[in-house]
Design a protein around this motif. Structure first.
Motif, mmCIF file in Angstrom:
data_model
loop_
_atom_site.group_PDB
_atom_site.id
_atom_site.type_symbol
_atom_site.label_atom_id
_atom_site.label_comp_id
_atom_site.label_asym_id
_atom_site.label_seq_id
_atom_site.Cartn_x
_atom_site.Cartn_y
_atom_site.Cartn_z
ATOM 1 N N TRP A 179 0.804 -1.213 0.000
ATOM 2 C CA TRP A 179 0.000 0.000 0.000
ATOM 3 C C TRP A 179 0.836 1.262 0.000
ATOM 4 O O TRP A 179 0.317 2.339 -0.270
ATOM 5 C CB TRP A 179 -0.901 0.015 1.226
ATOM 6 N N SER A 180 2.107 1.184 0.301
ATOM 7 C CA SER A 180 2.936 2.370 0.437
ATOM 8 C C SER A 180 2.902 3.214 -0.835
ATOM 9 O O SER A 180 3.144 2.716 -1.930
ATOM 10 C CB SER A 180 4.376 1.978 0.772
ATOM 11 N N GLY A 181 2.564 4.487 -0.681
ATOM 12 C CA GLY A 181 2.496 5.417 -1.805
ATOM 13 C C GLY A 181 1.137 5.475 -2.477
ATOM 14 O O GLY A 181 0.872 6.369 -3.275
ATOM 15 N N THR A 182 0.250 4.538 -2.172
ATOM 16 C CA THR A 182 -1.088 4.511 -2.751
ATOM 17 C C THR A 182 -1.990 5.482 -1.997
ATOM 18 O O THR A 182 -1.843 5.670 -0.792
ATOM 19 C CB THR A 182 -1.675 3.088 -2.632
ATOM 20 N N GLN A 183 -2.924 6.090 -2.697
ATOM 21 C CA GLN A 183 -3.887 6.961 -2.042
ATOM 22 C C GLN A 183 -4.783 6.135 -1.118
ATOM 23 O O GLN A 183 -5.286 5.082 -1.502
ATOM 24 C CB GLN A 183 -4.762 7.683 -3.071
ATOM 25 N N VAL B 118 -0.679 5.416 8.239
ATOM 26 C CA VAL B 118 -0.096 6.754 8.253
ATOM 27 C C VAL B 118 -0.082 7.269 6.824
ATOM 28 O O VAL B 118 0.398 6.590 5.915
ATOM 29 C CB VAL B 118 1.344 6.729 8.817
ATOM 30 N N THR B 119 -0.622 8.474 6.623
ATOM 31 C CA THR B 119 -0.592 9.092 5.301
ATOM 32 C C THR B 119 0.128 10.426 5.385
ATOM 33 O O THR B 119 0.283 11.000 6.457
ATOM 34 C CB THR B 119 -2.009 9.350 4.734
ATOM 35 N N ASP B 120 0.524 10.929 4.217
ATOM 36 C CA ASP B 120 1.023 12.300 4.174
ATOM 37 C C ASP B 120 -0.177 13.226 4.016
ATOM 38 O O ASP B 120 -1.328 12.768 3.975
ATOM 39 C CB ASP B 120 2.068 12.480 3.063
ATOM 40 N N SER B 121 0.051 14.517 3.931
ATOM 41 C CA SER B 121 -1.051 15.478 3.875
ATOM 42 C C SER B 121 -1.875 15.358 2.594
ATOM 43 O O SER B 121 -3.003 15.824 2.546
ATOM 44 C CB SER B 121 -0.520 16.901 4.036
ATOM 45 N N ASP B 122 -1.333 14.702 1.564
ATOM 46 C CA ASP B 122 -2.062 14.489 0.319
ATOM 47 C C ASP B 122 -2.853 13.198 0.307
ATOM 48 O O ASP B 122 -3.490 12.873 -0.693
ATOM 49 C CB ASP B 122 -1.099 14.502 -0.872
ATOM 50 N N ILE C 81 -0.484 6.814 1.368
ATOM 51 C CA ILE C 81 -0.068 5.976 2.483
ATOM 52 C C ILE C 81 1.447 5.947 2.546
ATOM 53 O O ILE C 81 2.127 5.683 1.564
ATOM 54 C CB ILE C 81 -0.649 4.560 2.346
ATOM 55 N N ARG C 82 1.987 6.243 3.737
ATOM 56 C CA ARG C 82 3.438 6.305 3.927
ATOM 57 C C ARG C 82 3.927 5.351 5.001
ATOM 58 O O ARG C 82 5.120 5.229 5.230
ATOM 59 C CB ARG C 82 3.862 7.730 4.291
ATOM 60 N N GLY C 83 3.012 4.672 5.708
ATOM 61 C CA GLY C 83 3.424 3.744 6.741
ATOM 62 C C GLY C 83 2.242 3.158 7.467
ATOM 63 O O GLY C 83 1.085 3.426 7.134
ATOM 64 N N GLU D 249 6.763 15.830 9.557
ATOM 65 C CA GLU D 249 5.861 16.963 9.348
ATOM 66 C C GLU D 249 4.692 16.571 8.445
ATOM 67 O O GLU D 249 4.873 16.000 7.382
ATOM 68 C CB GLU D 249 6.605 18.148 8.721
ATOM 69 N N GLY D 250 3.482 16.921 8.873
ATOM 70 C CA GLY D 250 2.293 16.766 8.039
ATOM 71 C C GLY D 250 1.715 15.368 7.953
ATOM 72 O O GLY D 250 0.811 15.118 7.154
ATOM 73 N N LEU D 251 2.181 14.429 8.762
ATOM 74 C CA LEU D 251 1.640 13.076 8.705
ATOM 75 C C LEU D 251 0.294 12.999 9.418
ATOM 76 O O LEU D 251 0.038 13.712 10.378
ATOM 77 C CB LEU D 251 2.619 12.076 9.320
ATOM 78 N N VAL D 252 -0.574 12.122 8.916
ATOM 79 C CA VAL D 252 -1.911 11.925 9.462
ATOM 80 C C VAL D 252 -2.056 10.441 9.789
ATOM 81 O O VAL D 252 -1.622 9.588 9.011
ATOM 82 C CB VAL D 252 -2.988 12.343 8.430
ATOM 83 N N VAL D 253 -2.670 10.133 10.937
ATOM 84 C CA VAL D 253 -2.830 8.739 11.357
ATOM 85 C C VAL D 253 -4.313 8.391 11.417
ATOM 86 O O VAL D 253 -5.126 9.155 11.932
ATOM 87 C CB VAL D 253 -2.175 8.494 12.729
ATOM 88 N N TYR D 254 -4.641 7.201 10.888
ATOM 89 C CA TYR D 254 -6.002 6.674 10.915
ATOM 90 C C TYR D 254 -6.010 5.337 11.622
ATOM 91 O O TYR D 254 -5.184 4.473 11.320
ATOM 92 C CB TYR D 254 -6.517 6.435 9.487
#
Length: 155
Positions: free
Chosen positions: A38-42, A91-95, A98-100, A135-140
């Protein structure tokens, strides 16, 4: 969620996560087996139609990873609809990419003590790792058994 954060703030300092709280896999905490794919996928492309559910949770720490290649995130996540911890976090970035990810397996007695009528288990804490700067990471909170999720509060 603001109520949850206020309850925990009244409890005092969040206990530090120790190595005993981790399940080592090649020196890192367990991450869900679906994370690398999933890494890098919206995130919107990966979650199903079930969508958002009510939750309580908080991201207590977002810091550079020990090796400096990304970020380490710590907090807790509770799925109100299921009356259980979310099994995983994304974990996603602000866009929204998925980054983690991480798993919810850390004992957080401070959370269950602060919210005993809501949070009925101690293993609600998570440790997650991301391949991006803090910076700017979002957690779900995320439950991949039914594709439900909830955005967690942070500073």
């Amino acid at each position: 969620m603001a109520v949850a954060a206020a309850c925990l703030a009244a409890c005092g300092k969040v206990p530090p996560v120790t190595d005993a709280d981790l399940n080592p896999v090649n020196g890192l905490a367990d991450v869900p087996r679906w994370d690398p794919a999933w890494s890098g996928t919206q995130m919107g492309e990966m979650v199903g139609q079930a969508g958002a559910v009510p939750c309580h949770g908080y991201v207590d720490l977002v810091a550079p990873s020990d090796d400096g290649t990304g970020a380490r995130l710590e907090g807790w996540a509770w799925n109100v609809a299921a009356s259980a911890p979310f099994p995983s976090v994304i974990v996603t970035d602000s866009d929204g990419s998925i980054r983690g990810a991480g798993t919810t397996q850390v004992v957080r007695k401070d959370v269950s003590a602060a919210m005993p009528a809501v949070v009925t288990e101690d293993r609600v804490g998570f440790i997650a790792f991301a391949d991006a700067p803090p910076e700017g990471l979002v957690v779900y909170g995320f439950d991949n058994s039914d594709d439900t999720y909830c955005r967690l509060d942070s500073n």
